[in-house]
Design a protein around this motif. Structure first.
Motif, PDB file in Angstrom:
ATOM      1  N   ARG A  21     -21.824  37.211  25.356  1.00 60.98           N
ATOM      2  CA  ARG A  21     -20.417  37.525  25.112  1.00 60.98           C
ATOM      3  C   ARG A  21     -19.502  36.344  25.405  1.00 60.98           C
ATOM      4  O   ARG A  21     -18.376  36.284  24.907  1.00 60.98           O
ATOM      5  N   SER A  22     -19.965  35.369  26.226  1.00 59.28           N
ATOM      6  CA  SER A  22     -19.128  34.234  26.588  1.00 59.28           C
ATOM      7  C   SER A  22     -19.685  32.892  26.128  1.00 59.28           C
ATOM      8  O   SER A  22     -19.136  31.860  26.487  1.00 59.28           O
ATOM      9  N   THR A  23     -20.763  32.881  25.326  1.00 58.54           N
ATOM     10  CA  THR A  23     -21.417  31.622  24.978  1.00 58.54           C
ATOM     11  C   THR A  23     -21.757  31.555  23.495  1.00 58.54           C
ATOM     12  O   THR A  23     -22.317  32.491  22.927  1.00 58.54           O
ATOM     13  N   VAL A  24     -21.426  30.412  22.892  1.00 60.52           N
ATOM     14  CA  VAL A  24     -21.808  30.104  21.513  1.00 60.52           C
ATOM     15  C   VAL A  24     -22.491  28.752  21.528  1.00 60.52           C
ATOM     16  O   VAL A  24     -21.955  27.778  22.055  1.00 60.52           O
ATOM     17  N   VAL A  25     -23.694  28.660  20.948  1.00 62.11           N
ATOM     18  CA  VAL A  25     -24.463  27.417  20.997  1.00 62.11           C
ATOM     19  C   VAL A  25     -24.620  26.835  19.596  1.00 62.11           C
ATOM     20  O   VAL A  25     -24.708  27.562  18.605  1.00 62.11           O
ATOM     21  N   HIS A  26     -24.593  25.498  19.527  1.00 59.66           N
ATOM     22  CA  HIS A  26     -24.924  24.779  18.291  1.00 59.66           C
ATOM     23  C   HIS A  26     -26.451  24.820  18.159  1.00 59.66           C
ATOM     24  O   HIS A  26     -27.152  24.188  18.933  1.00 59.66           O
ATOM     25  N   ILE A  27     -26.954  25.561  17.195  1.00 62.42           N
ATOM     26  CA  ILE A  27     -28.384  25.849  17.155  1.00 62.42           C
ATOM     27  C   ILE A  27     -29.208  24.580  16.960  1.00 62.42           C
ATOM     28  O   ILE A  27     -30.371  24.507  17.394  1.00 62.42           O
ATOM     29  N   LYS A  28     -28.644  23.547  16.345  1.00 59.03           N
ATOM     30  CA  LYS A  28     -29.384  22.294  16.182  1.00 59.03           C
ATOM     31  C   LYS A  28     -29.532  21.541  17.502  1.00 59.03           C
ATOM     32  O   LYS A  28     -30.299  20.585  17.579  1.00 59.03           O
ATOM     33  N   GLN A  29     -28.798  21.973  18.527  1.00 58.45           N
ATOM     34  CA  GLN A  29     -28.890  21.355  19.844  1.00 58.45           C
ATOM     35  C   GLN A  29     -29.892  22.077  20.745  1.00 58.45           C
ATOM     36  O   GLN A  29     -30.086  21.685  21.893  1.00 58.45           O
ATOM     37  N   VAL A  30     -30.523  23.132  20.228  1.00 57.62           N
ATOM     38  CA  VAL A  30     -31.487  23.898  21.024  1.00 57.62           C
ATOM     39  C   VAL A  30     -32.881  23.297  20.842  1.00 57.62           C
ATOM     40  O   VAL A  30     -33.368  23.145  19.718  1.00 57.62           O
ATOM     41  N   LYS A  31     -33.503  22.978  21.973  1.00 56.22           N
ATOM     42  CA  LYS A  31     -34.855  22.414  21.945  1.00 56.22           C
ATOM     43  C   LYS A  31     -35.919  23.496  21.995  1.00 56.22           C
ATOM     44  O   LYS A  31     -36.924  23.447  21.281  1.00 56.22           O
ATOM     45  N   MET A  32     -35.698  24.510  22.842  1.00 58.47           N
ATOM     46  CA  MET A  32     -36.716  25.540  23.030  1.00 58.47           C
ATOM     47  C   MET A  32     -36.079  26.819  23.559  1.00 58.47           C
ATOM     48  O   MET A  32     -35.083  26.767  24.298  1.00 58.47           O
ATOM     49  N   ALA A  33     -36.639  27.962  23.161  1.00 55.82           N
ATOM     50  CA  ALA A  33     -36.246  29.259  23.703  1.00 55.82           C
ATOM     51  C   ALA A  33     -37.429  29.817  24.485  1.00 55.82           C
ATOM     52  O   ALA A  33     -38.512  29.998  23.926  1.00 55.82           O
ATOM     53  N   HIS A  34     -37.222  30.062  25.779  1.00 53.02           N
ATOM     54  CA  HIS A  34     -38.304  30.550  26.641  1.00 53.02           C
ATOM     55  C   HIS A  34     -38.033  31.993  27.031  1.00 53.02           C
ATOM     56  O   HIS A  34     -36.951  32.339  27.502  1.00 53.02           O
ATOM     57  N   ARG A  35     -39.042  32.841  26.832  1.00 58.31           N
ATOM     58  CA  ARG A  35     -38.947  34.247  27.220  1.00 58.31           C
ATOM     59  C   ARG A  35     -39.839  34.488  28.438  1.00 58.31           C
ATOM     60  O   ARG A  35     -41.041  34.211  28.396  1.00 58.31           O
ATOM     61  N   ASP A  36     -39.253  34.985  29.545  1.00 59.46           N
ATOM     62  CA  ASP A  36     -40.041  35.212  30.752  1.00 59.46           C
ATOM     63  C   ASP A  36     -40.721  36.575  30.695  1.00 59.46           C
ATOM     64  O   ASP A  36     -40.610  37.307  29.699  1.00 59.46           O
ATOM     65  N   GLU A  37     -41.429  36.933  31.760  1.00 62.24           N
ATOM     66  CA  GLU A  37     -42.202  38.173  31.774  1.00 62.24           C
ATOM     67  C   GLU A  37     -41.326  39.415  31.674  1.00 62.24           C
ATOM     68  O   GLU A  37     -41.770  40.461  31.207  1.00 62.24           O
ATOM     69  N   ALA A  38     -40.077  39.290  32.126  1.00 60.04           N
ATOM     70  CA  ALA A  38     -39.153  40.424  32.042  1.00 60.04           C
ATOM     71  C   ALA A  38     -38.458  40.509  30.687  1.00 60.04           C
ATOM     72  O   ALA A  38     -37.677  41.422  30.441  1.00 60.04           O
ATOM     73  N   GLY A  39     -38.743  39.542  29.811  1.00 59.01           N
ATOM     74  CA  GLY A  39     -38.138  39.549  28.483  1.00 59.01           C
ATOM     75  C   GLY A  39     -36.847  38.760  28.385  1.00 59.01           C
ATOM     76  O   GLY A  39     -36.245  38.676  27.310  1.00 59.01           O
ATOM     77  N   LYS A  40     -36.395  38.160  29.489  1.00 58.45           N
ATOM     78  CA  LYS A  40     -35.168  37.385  29.475  1.00 58.45           C
ATOM     79  C   LYS A  40     -35.393  36.049  28.779  1.00 58.45           C
ATOM     80  O   LYS A  40     -36.380  35.358  29.031  1.00 58.45           O
ATOM     81  N   ILE A  41     -34.473  35.676  27.882  1.00 55.26           N
ATOM     82  CA  ILE A  41     -34.598  34.446  27.105  1.00 55.26           C
ATOM     83  C   ILE A  41     -33.640  33.390  27.648  1.00 55.26           C
ATOM     84  O   ILE A  41     -32.453  33.656  27.864  1.00 55.26           O
TER      85      ILE A  41
END
Length: 281
Positions: free
Chosen positions: A237-257
């Motif tokens: 709700r408070s964050t917008v990211v430039h997707i070309k600046q994303v290197k990796m998306a990590h999902r932990d055991e609880a499902g949090k990304i």
């Protein structure tokens, strides 16, 4: 007769005192067992009180000060405990048929202003029917799936009704090429392609690049229509990211990304509402 061992409790969020009082009076008449101990006047109080009192039903005015009814629902969906049943949402709206069609699909119910007793009685019957199907002394089943369903409905409602709910006509918006940020007596010119992410604070947005952070006086609600949605993804709700600046998306055991960025050591959390953006293709 209800099989509940505790009364159903509801939160009413309505900024117009007369309408709030009318809704309370009608609910007391139509559903006297309903606990209406939590009544607030704006979106901020709605979120705070809901997370504290954990109501079973939310009556949310769409156009409230602080946060809209949709923003309240979204924030609660992000913060709600996964082991608790998410409340049923009834939107209270003065908007036209376009928005109503969206509410019919994506909410427990909706009520048009001015509220009529006959229409509210149908809402009460629908809510009572839901709660009467619950098994007593047993935790509401599949709360995780229930929350996911609510999140999916919220996304659909935002897409269907956003132009109407903002109160502004749908107009083509020129996309930003440069962000102008005040730095003391100077104006910093930030090319949009240099932005790594935007982070909303109370009254400002923090514009983060590889070299510096700058504050602009705006809100995400105002900024988002000016951004290319293919390049700038809202992930919270408070964050917008430039997707070309994303290197990796990590999902932990609880499902949090959590997102790792190419040109910043900052880690960005993805809320439940936007987790679907990072599902494996």
């Amino acid at each position: 007769m209800s099989t509940q061992h505790r009364p159903i409790n509801a939160l009413i969020a309505e900024d117009e005192p007369i309408l709030s009082a009318t809704l309370q009076r009608m609910l007391n008449k139509l559903w006297p067992e309903l606990d209406l101990s939590c009544v607030v006047e704006n979106g901020f109080e709605a979120v705070q009180n809901a997370l504290t009192s954990m109501p079973d039903v939310l009556f949310l005015d769409i156009n409230m000060p602080g946060k809209t009814g949709l923003e309240v629902a979204q924030e609660l969906a992000e913060e709600w405990p996964i082991d608790k049943a998410f409340p049923l949402i009834v939107y209270v709206t003065a908007y036209d048929e376009f928005a109503v069609k969206a509410f019919e699909t994506c909410a427990a119910d909706y009520i048009l202003k001015p509220v009529s007793e006959a229409r509210l009685q149908k809402t009460v019957q629908r809510l009572q029917s839901h709660f009467q199907t619950r098994t007593p002394n047993v935790q509401q089943p599949d709360t995780g799936n229930d929350l996911e369903r609510v999140i999916t409905q919220l996304r659909e409602l935002q897409q269907l009704a956003r132009p109407t709910l903002t109160g502004h006509p749908v107009m083509p918006t020129e996309k930003l090429a440069v962000i102008r940020a005040a730095v003391g007596n100077n104006i910093r010119m930030i090319p949009i392609e240099d932005v790594i992410y935007f982070e909303a604070t109370d009254k400002y947005i923090n514009v983060v690049t590889a070299e510096h952070s700058s504050l602009i006086r705006s809100s995400l609600r105002e900024l988002l229509p000016q951004l290319d949605p293919h390049l700038f993804w809202q992930i919270h709700r408070s964050t917008v990211v430039h997707i070309k600046q994303v290197k990796m998306a990590h999902r932990d055991e609880a499902g949090k990304i959590t997102l790792t960025l190419k040109h910043s050591d900052d880690k960005l959390s993805v809320s439940r509402v936007y987790a679907h953006l990072f599902k494996q293709m």
